[in-house]
Write an enzyme that holds these catalytic residues in place. Structure first.
Site, short mmCIF file in Angstrom:
data_model
loop_
_atom_site.label_atom_id
_atom_site.label_comp_id
_atom_site.label_asym_id
_atom_site.label_seq_id
_atom_site.Cartn_x
_atom_site.Cartn_y
_atom_site.Cartn_z
N GLU A 26 0.84 -1.20 0.00
CA GLU A 26 0.00 0.00 0.00
C GLU A 26 0.87 1.25 0.00
O GLU A 26 2.03 1.20 0.43
CB GLU A 26 -0.93 -0.01 1.22
CG GLU A 26 -0.22 -0.28 2.51
CD GLU A 26 -1.16 -0.75 3.63
OE1 GLU A 26 -1.25 -0.04 4.63
OE2 GLU A 26 -1.80 -1.81 3.48
N LYS A 28 2.75 4.56 1.07
CA LYS A 28 3.15 5.12 2.35
C LYS A 28 2.81 6.60 2.29
O LYS A 28 3.44 7.39 1.59
CB LYS A 28 4.64 4.93 2.60
CG LYS A 28 5.07 5.44 3.96
CD LYS A 28 6.42 4.87 4.35
CE LYS A 28 6.75 5.18 5.79
NZ LYS A 28 6.87 6.60 6.09
N TYR A 73 -4.86 2.71 7.39
CA TYR A 73 -3.99 1.64 6.92
C TYR A 73 -3.97 0.46 7.89
O TYR A 73 -3.08 -0.37 7.82
CB TYR A 73 -2.58 2.14 6.62
CG TYR A 73 -1.90 2.91 7.72
CD1 TYR A 73 -1.52 2.29 8.90
CD2 TYR A 73 -1.62 4.26 7.56
CE1 TYR A 73 -0.89 3.00 9.90
CE2 TYR A 73 -0.99 4.99 8.56
CZ TYR A 73 -0.63 4.35 9.72
OH TYR A 73 -0.01 5.05 10.71
N CYS A 116 30.99 41.19 -7.06
CA CYS A 116 30.13 40.61 -6.03
C CYS A 116 28.72 41.22 -6.06
O CYS A 116 28.59 42.44 -6.05
CB CYS A 116 30.77 40.85 -4.66
SG CYS A 116 29.67 40.44 -3.29
N CYS A 120 28.49 43.47 -2.68
CA CYS A 120 29.28 44.68 -2.39
C CYS A 120 30.02 45.22 -3.60
O CYS A 120 30.73 46.22 -3.50
CB CYS A 120 30.27 44.39 -1.27
SG CYS A 120 31.61 43.30 -1.81
N CYS A 126 34.25 36.47 -3.38
CA CYS A 126 34.25 37.93 -3.35
C CYS A 126 35.49 38.39 -2.59
O CYS A 126 35.81 37.85 -1.54
CB CYS A 126 32.97 38.41 -2.65
SG CYS A 126 33.10 40.07 -1.99
S1 IVH Z 1 1.94 0.69 8.96
C1 IVH Z 1 3.86 -1.47 12.33
N1 IVH Z 1 1.09 1.67 6.66
O1 IVH Z 1 4.67 5.55 8.32
C2 IVH Z 1 3.24 -0.80 11.18
N2 IVH Z 1 2.31 3.11 8.10
O2 IVH Z 1 7.23 4.41 9.77
C3 IVH Z 1 3.32 0.66 11.28
N3 IVH Z 1 2.59 5.39 7.24
O3 IVH Z 1 4.27 7.22 11.07
C4 IVH Z 1 2.60 1.49 10.35
N4 IVH Z 1 1.50 5.09 5.36
O4 IVH Z 1 1.98 6.85 10.03
C5 IVH Z 1 1.77 1.92 7.80
N5 IVH Z 1 0.27 2.40 4.61
C6 IVH Z 1 0.93 2.64 5.75
C7 IVH Z 1 1.48 3.91 6.02
C8 IVH Z 1 2.17 4.11 7.22
C9 IVH Z 1 2.17 5.96 6.12
C10 IVH Z 1 3.38 6.07 8.30
C11 IVH Z 1 2.88 5.86 9.69
C12 IVH Z 1 4.11 5.94 10.56
C13 IVH Z 1 5.21 5.65 9.61
C14 IVH Z 1 5.87 4.34 9.97
#
Ligand code: IVH
Length: 670
Positions: free
Chosen positions: A116, A118, A226, A405, A408, A423
């Site tokens: 998924e 991040k 998530y 420069c 100046c 300079c």
């Molecule tokens: S799972 C143990 N899924 O990333 C699992 N985190 O380093 C922990 N984050 O601050 C989190 N998208 O807020 C997970 N699809 C996603 C995510 C996600 C963003 C952020 C989360 C946390 C950081 C983890």
């Protein structure tokens, strides 16, 4: 006729259904006018019968009064971070490692991994008791965060009430500001003469941490879940199925969540997301890979603060193309005159970029850059904007170094030993003078005169009160009060800070002088070796060259600096004004790091990273910035990231690198 209570229940249900269709499904069921009409009727009923207001009524989203501060909440389950991978090979080894760790105990699930996006926002934990949203807590230190329910309720894609929810349900996800909302907000802000927001991530974090929910509401934040945290009964047997239950509960999921069985599928999705990144309405900075089965997740468990069953495959810095409109030149504190690209504004890596440093003329030659070219732009280390390459050589105008420069107008000359231009104005160049004073007064192992900030220094220079370092100690309260906006109390504060800084250490004083290439650690070396300022002033080029880590450039710069009559005069004036330091004694710390290389990462409670470096050096060691096979120790504090994983990786390959915690470090130093 229906009773007011029946009507209220009916309107709340209707409005929440329409709101979910609009904000989560992106599929409006009624016109805005119809929604508003029913909303107003509900509001009228509620004001006649305040005792009948339902906690999940849509009127309650911004209905809350401002809070006076943030209450701390302990998370029902710690909020962990994720390890990082940086490329296809890293991903493949994560998959191989995870499957190997499961060995024969791999389950029969149809899909092994879930991938998924991040999301690059702000982690949030939402707790529902019997379906009612009760708390919303920021990540904080992972154990304890801040209660921000009043602002979270303004996010329309977060249900205030869930039908058929388990008794206790913790939903986790990311709060973010959609790019569209960000641009619209900034357009309005600029039109109204207000300060625009810097980037989506700060805007989300700042929006959530507002005491007044009305301000949060203006940012139109959004939320994507998530996963689940603590639950009184599991929603499903695996991660993917539980996400689908959360969708049934009314939450938004990432569309790009997919289930994979092979490394090839995972890597293909990673590349697909890199391609798609710029087109999404929210910032993402990687792809999270999770083992799907909860049973398997449990089997693998955690190492320190990261799960062994999940990881984040980070993206390379985002690149965008734009046009190089021109090149400006800037003089830095050191006198170096650097070219800066003037770019047609592009939104890259979460911010608007309209200029980027080009470093020096060699860099321009290397890129083959001409004004008018189409170029790629990225944020190096995801922070400083940089020009990556010429994409289309359509420019015709050559870029030439200025002869004078920009600050100046003194002549600009090329350094003998590098591609840099400088300079020659020195003490008559405002940039160099104020730059040197700003550096002298700054923190991090220098004189740390906190109330004497950049702006004040520039103002005092402009009225002729600050022309060289020693002038700092000639300032009076009245000098400052003559400036606009400075009253007696704040002016006295500056003078007090200047006086307080007079008691210092020799390394700090040396580091504050701003000798080119001679930074904090070289200043410590000089002080340790020469013991007194007099010895330094009398040292020869060879003496400097003999110091550990001093090469010809540093030795030349140090010798030149301490041979200049101007500099000696300034130093003498500073000392006459009362700046003093204790005699250097042999370090009384045990030499536990003698000839050892120590890398420091993360944050600590008892000292800063810079202080940790000083301690390592005082204990005979060398502090280095990056992990390699030559590293002996990694001192890992809170939020240690990629360096910790790299060290663990080296350890697992049998390298004798030792990872030590803050407590172990202090114990070693006795
Ligand atoms: S799972 C143990 N899924 O990333 C699992 N985190 O380093 C922990 N984050 O601050 C989190 N998208 O807020 C997970 N699809 C996603 C995510 C996600 C963003 C952020 C989360 C946390 C950081 C983890």
């Amino acid at each position: 006729m229906k009773s007011p209570q029946d009507l209220i229940v009916e309107y709340v249900a209707k409005l929440n259904k329409w709101s979910h269709a609009y904000w989560v499904n992106d599929n409006p069921l009624v016109s805005d006018a119809t929604y508003d009409e029913v909303f107003h009727e509900l509001k009228a009923l509620e004001s006649e019968h305040p005792e009948l207001i339902l906690p999940h009524s849509p009127t309650q989203r911004v209905g809350e009064l401002p809070v006076s501060g943030f209450q701390k909440n302990t998370h029902p389950q710690p909020m962990l971070s994720l390890d990082n991978e940086f490329n296809d090979d890293d991903i493949a080894s994560f998959v191989a490692k995870t499957l190997a760790a499961l060995g024969d105990s791999k389950c029969e699930l149809q899909y092994q991994f879930v991938c998924e996006p991040k999301l690059d926002g702000l982690a949030m934990s939402l707790v529902y008791l019997n379906g009612q949203l009760k708390t919303a807590t920021t990540r904080g230190d992972g154990e304890v965060g801040e209660m921000v329910l009043h602002s979270i309720k303004t996010i329309k894609s977060i249900p205030l009430f869930i039908d058929n929810a388990p008794e206790f349900l913790e939903v986790r996800g990311e709060v973010f500001m959609p790019k569209r909302a960000f641009f619209e907000f900034n357009e309005k802000a600029v039109a109204n003469g207000k300060k625009p927001l810097v980037n989506c991530r700060n805007a989300a974090a700042g929006g959530v941490r507002q005491l007044n929910p009305k301000i949060t509401a203006e940012r139109n934040l959004d939320f994507i879940t998530y996963g689940v945290g603590k639950v009184s009964e599991p929603l499903a047997e695996d991660h993917l199925a539980s996400l689908l239950v959360l969708r049934e509960f009314g939450f938004k999921l990432s569309e790009d969540t997919i289930a994979c069985n092979t490394t090839e599928e995972i890597v293909a999705h990673y590349h697909k997301l890199i391609e798609k990144r710029a087109k999404l309405d929210f910032d993402i900075d990687g792809m999270v890979i999770k083992l799907n089965s909860f049973k398997e997740q449990e089997k693998l468990g955690f190492i320190t603060r990261v799960p062994r069953w999940a990881t984040a495959a980070k993206f390379p810095a985002e690149e965008k193309d734009t046009i190089l409109k021109g090149v400006k030149f800037q003089t830095a504190r050191t006198g170096q005159v650097t070219p800066v690209a003037d770019l047609e504004t592009v939104f890259v890596g979460g911010v608007n970029v309209s200029s980027a440093s080009l470093h020096n003329m060699d860099e321009i030659a290397r890129l083959g850059l001409k004004i008018g070219d189409r170029v790629s732009v990225f944020r190096a280390g995801d922070v400083v904007p940089a020009v990556g390459a010429v994409l289309e050589s359509i420019g015709t105008e050559e870029i030439k170094m200025v002869t004078h420069c920009p600050s100046c107008n003194s002549l600009v000359k090329k350094d003998l030993d590098s591609a840099n231009y400088r300079c020659t104005g020195q003490n008559s160049c405002p940039e160099q003078v104020t730059g040197a004073i700003i550096h002298y007064a700054s923190r991090d192992g220098r004189m740390n005169i906190s109330s004497l900030g950049d702006k004040l220094i520039e103002k005092l220079h402009a009225v002729g009160k600050l022309n060289r370092l020693s002038d700092i100690y000639k300032l009076t309260k009245e000098d400052i009060m003559e400036l606009d906006g400075y009253l007696e109390k704040s002016s006295q504060k500056v003078i007090d800070a200047i006086n307080a800084s007079k008691t210092t250490t020799l390394p700090k004083f040396l580091a504050s002088l701003g000798i080119r290439e001679v930074g904090r650690s070289a200043s410590i070396t000089m002080a340790k070796h020469f013991k007194s300022l007099d010895n330094i002033l009398n040292a020869s080029y060879e003496d400097f060259l003999a110091l550990p880590d001093f090469g010809t450039v540093m030795a030349t710069n140090a010798k030149e600096y301490f041979s200049s009559p101007d500099n000696i005069e300034v130093i003498n004036e500073i000392i006459e004004s009362g700046v003093n330091w204790p005699e250097i004694e042999e370090s009384n710390l045990p030499q536990v790091f003698k000839d050892k290389t120590v890398v420091i990462t993360g944050s600590f409670t008892a000292f800063s990273r810079e202080e940790a470096k000083d301690k390592v050096m005082a204990a005979g060691g060398k502090a280095s910035g990056s992990i390699s096979a030559k590293t002996h120790y990694l001192l890992a504090g809170e939020k240690a990231g990629s360096k910790l994983s790299k060290a663990q990786d080296l350890q697992s390959k049998g390298k004798p690198i030792q990872i030590i915690s803050e407590a172990e470090f202090l114990e070693m130093l006795g």
